[in-house]
Structure formats: C-alpha cells, structure tokens
Design an enzyme around this catalytic site. Structure first.
Site: not given
Length: 152
Positions: A78-80
């Site tokens: 999850q890059f967010t």
C-alpha cells in the site's frame, strides 16, 4: 517502511474477482515501502511483526504473538501509506518507493515473514486493484514506521 497492522478474525484480498489471499485469525498488514528502505528496515520490521504481543492470553490480556497463537498473515502492499497532504487537497506520493524498489521489498517481506512463521504468508497483488475484506478483532490497529524505531 510503514506498516498498518490489524488484528483480524478474518481477512481476504480479491483482485479481478479472484481471491489472492485469505486468512482466519491473524494479522492483516498493509505495507508501504519508501525509496531508501533497505534490508535492515525489512529485518527489523519483520521481527517486530512476528513478535508483537497483541493477541489475548487466557486472562484476556494482550500477551501472545502471532507465533504463539499459530495465526496467519495477509500482507498487502500500500503505497498510499506515504501520502503527503500538507499542500492542497490532492495527496502526493513522492515519498513512496517506485515499483522497481517497492515490489522486490514487498515480495521479500512476504518471504521473510513466511520463514519466521514457518508457514506461507498470504499476499495481495503488488500494484493491483485490490478489494480487502476484513473483520477487525478488538479493534486492534497499530502503526509502525522503521524511520521512527525509537517510538516503536
């Protein structure tokens, strides 16, 4: 690396209608990788994750680890988790690791956790449009950041 750890009774990941990972009791871990994360960050975080005592003992106290309960892990990239919202209303993800760095680190984390637990870790699909279903147990949610080890 940043991780959002949720103690769950159930969790699954679906991509394009296909389940890519599914667990019963255990940990749902959302993992974000930063450009300058390295093996040291990965090893530190993996050890913390498998030894984190957030499962109830016979007295109802959080005294047991994922290893103690023979639980499972669902690991989701999850890059967010590296969203910056300081300016304006549209988040910037400039601190998130690019796929050529983040994907191998995510896959390596899955391997290391599997080795430490002595069982397969369930995974999402890096960069995929993942649908996550979960039943948070507690709820218990913990955030960890390898750049801030002194506070974890």
């Amino acid at each position: 690396m940043r991780a959002v750890i949720q103690r769950v009774t159930y969790a699954s990941c679906t991509v394009n209608g296909q389940i890519t990972g599914k667990i019963d009791q255990g940990l749902l871990i959302f993992l974000g990788v930063e450009e300058d994360d390295g093996k040291e960050d990965l090893q530190w975080l993996a050890q913390k994750l498998v030894n984190l005592r957030i499962f109830s003992d016979e007295n109802g106290l959080m005294n047991k680890s994922i290893q103690d309960i023979n639980g499972n892990i669902l690991l989701i990239s999850q890059f967010t988790l590296f969203a910056q919202t300081k300016k304006g209303n549209r988040p910037s993800f400039i601190r998130a690791g690019k796929p050529d760095i983040a994907k191998p680190m995510y896959e390596e984390m899955g391997k290391v956790l599997s080795e430490l637990l002595n069982k397969n870790v369930q995974m999402g699909v890096f960069g995929g449009d993942m649908k996550i279903e979960l039943l948070n147990d507690g709820p218990v949610t913990i955030i960890m950041n390898t750049k801030d080890k002194d506070n974890f």
